[in-house]
Design a protein around this motif. Structure first.
Motif, mmCIF file in Angstrom:
data_model
loop_
_atom_site.group_PDB
_atom_site.id
_atom_site.type_symbol
_atom_site.label_atom_id
_atom_site.label_comp_id
_atom_site.label_asym_id
_atom_site.label_seq_id
_atom_site.Cartn_x
_atom_site.Cartn_y
_atom_site.Cartn_z
ATOM 1 N N ARG A 15 0.851 -1.190 0.000
ATOM 2 C CA ARG A 15 0.000 0.000 0.000
ATOM 3 C C ARG A 15 0.888 1.244 0.000
ATOM 4 N NH1 ARG A 15 -2.075 0.912 4.358
ATOM 5 N NH2 ARG A 15 -1.236 -0.751 5.671
ATOM 6 N N GLN A 22 -4.683 7.340 -2.880
ATOM 7 C CA GLN A 22 -4.241 5.970 -2.609
ATOM 8 C C GLN A 22 -3.704 5.370 -3.906
ATOM 9 O OE1 GLN A 22 -4.588 4.608 0.639
ATOM 10 N NE2 GLN A 22 -3.191 3.019 -0.098
ATOM 11 N N VAL A 23 -2.366 5.369 -4.060
ATOM 12 C CA VAL A 23 -1.741 4.922 -5.303
ATOM 13 C C VAL A 23 -1.729 3.409 -5.398
ATOM 14 C CG1 VAL A 23 0.356 5.011 -6.700
ATOM 15 C CG2 VAL A 23 -0.342 6.998 -5.357
ATOM 16 N N LEU A 24 -1.370 2.728 -4.309
ATOM 17 C CA LEU A 24 -1.387 1.265 -4.259
ATOM 18 C C LEU A 24 -2.286 0.838 -3.118
ATOM 19 C CD1 LEU A 24 2.428 0.452 -4.716
ATOM 20 C CD2 LEU A 24 0.653 0.627 -6.482
ATOM 21 N N ASP A 25 -3.118 -0.162 -3.398
ATOM 22 C CA ASP A 25 -4.130 -0.543 -2.419
ATOM 23 C C ASP A 25 -4.184 -2.053 -2.247
ATOM 24 O OD1 ASP A 25 -6.199 -0.384 -0.616
ATOM 25 O OD2 ASP A 25 -7.755 -0.031 -2.128
ATOM 26 N N GLY A 46 0.114 3.446 -10.866
ATOM 27 C CA GLY A 46 1.003 3.050 -9.769
ATOM 28 C C GLY A 46 2.158 2.156 -10.194
ATOM 29 N N THR A 49 5.530 3.514 -9.054
ATOM 30 C CA THR A 49 5.581 3.445 -7.590
ATOM 31 C C THR A 49 5.980 2.047 -7.134
ATOM 32 O OG1 THR A 49 3.895 5.163 -7.360
ATOM 33 C CG2 THR A 49 4.234 3.706 -5.471
ATOM 34 N N GLN A 214 -6.124 1.563 -10.765
ATOM 35 C CA GLN A 214 -6.563 2.212 -9.540
ATOM 36 C C GLN A 214 -5.965 1.561 -8.290
ATOM 37 O OE1 GLN A 214 -10.898 2.340 -9.899
ATOM 38 N NE2 GLN A 214 -10.745 4.291 -10.979
ATOM 39 N N GLY A 215 -4.675 1.233 -8.391
ATOM 40 C CA GLY A 215 -3.937 0.726 -7.244
ATOM 41 C C GLY A 215 -4.108 -0.743 -6.937
ATOM 42 N N ARG A 216 -4.828 -1.482 -7.794
ATOM 43 C CA ARG A 216 -5.055 -2.910 -7.550
ATOM 44 C C ARG A 216 -4.717 -3.734 -8.789
ATOM 45 N NH1 ARG A 216 -8.227 -4.404 -3.176
ATOM 46 N NH2 ARG A 216 -9.068 -2.678 -1.935
#
Length: 314
Positions: A15, A22-25, A46, A49, A214-216
């Motif tokens: 995360r 929230q870039v990574l989730d 992401g 990142t 979206q980070g997923r």
């Protein structure tokens, strides 16, 4: 974090947020050793990142990751000693020649002078930069700069290499040259973690692909496995005359009939089973086919179907 011997990179629950963004989730990844792993995603998904976390440049807010069997937070030096990183922009010194850039990188790795000289000569030859070795970088094309950038990454002989959009902005010939270099590295047992927005690049190179949105991670698998996630496969039949086309449309259904080209498209998402069924039905009705081709969804279709930011694909 525990990691299997066959995995070069593992991540669990990563995360990362910048303020309210929230870039990574909760990202989970496993990259087998000696393979090419491609991470796809729209701009801002992401990808970079993740590369920066795995290469110890930044820390995640949560989760665990190991590279080469070492924790990216607690064993930073061990990780850095085993990896190479080629970022989105060439990290070369424009005031030096290609040869001088490589020699500088060798000294930064604390290599003995004789070894720096040997590796510099070897890399210049492998990356087809011998003739340009002593020329200023202002004379280098974009493709030459990227090749030099990757050669500098290899000066430390890393077993794991992160390539963050390595062919962005290159012409088709330079891109294919980079592809061949990547294939040769993998044939030697090097692990490649590749981020790209060029879907044909991932299709050509990757043993395994993950789609980040979206980070997923929204999908993961081989290129063939991802293509099977998206409907749209079809069999295109071409007939010799309009009469044969009309008879086939009665037998198979007029799903996508084109009288001008004498073609009929029939759903074929089941692959070989669909093809056999179509041919059996045509044979049973004594209808001759002039030509046929099987069309399957490509990674563009997968990307557009699985990601929310469709306008960013290129």
């Amino acid at each position: 974090m525990a990691t299997t011997a066959s995995a070069a990179i593992t991540a669990a629950g990563l995360r990362k947020a910048y303020g309210s963004n929230q870039v990574l989730d909760g990202v989970n990844l496993t990259v087998p050793a000696g393979t090419v792993f491609a991470l796809l995603g729209p701009n801002g998904a992401g990808k970079t990142t993740i590369v920066h976390i795995l290469s110890t440049l930044i820390r995640a807010d949560g989760g665990d990751a190991a590279v080469g069997g070492f924790d990216v937070v607690r064993q930073v030096d061990e990780v850095r000693g085993r990896i190479g990183l080629t970022g989105q922009f060439s990290a070369v010194d424009g005031l030096l020649t290609g040869e001088e850039n490589l020699a500088l990188m060798g000294r930064l790795h604390h290599l003995p002078p004789a070894e720096v000289k040997r590796r510099t000569a070897d890399l210049l030859e492998k990356f087809d930069l011998v003739e340009a070795a002593r020329k200023p970088l202002v004379t280098y094309s974009g493709g030459m700069r990227r090749r030099l950038d990757l050669a500098m990454t290899l000066m430390g002989d890393p077993g794991i290499i992160f390539l963050d959009e390595p062919t962005t902005g290159l012409d088709p010939r330079s891109r294919r040259t980079m592809w061949e270099i990547i294939r040769r590295l993998v044939s030697r047992g090097v692990t490649i973690f590749l981020t790209t927005q060029y879907l044909d690049e991932a299709d050509q190179l990757a043993d395994k692909i993950a789609v980040l949105d979206q980070g997923r991670i929204v999908a993961e698998g081989t290129p063939a496995e991802l293509k099977r996630l998206v409907p749209g496969g079809h069999i295109r039949l071409t007939f010799g005359d309009l009469a044969a086309l009309e008879r086939a449309a009665v037998v198979l259904g007029p799903e996508a009939r084109d009288d001008d080209t004498l073609t009929l498209d029939v759903s074929g998402d089941d692959g070989v089973r669909s093809l056999k069924d179509v041919l059996d039905r045509l044979e049973g009705a004594a209808i001759d086919v002039s030509d046929l081709s099987v069309h399957t969804p490509n990674l563009d279709d997968v990307f557009l179907a699985l990601t929310s930011q469709k306008e960013n694909v290129r």
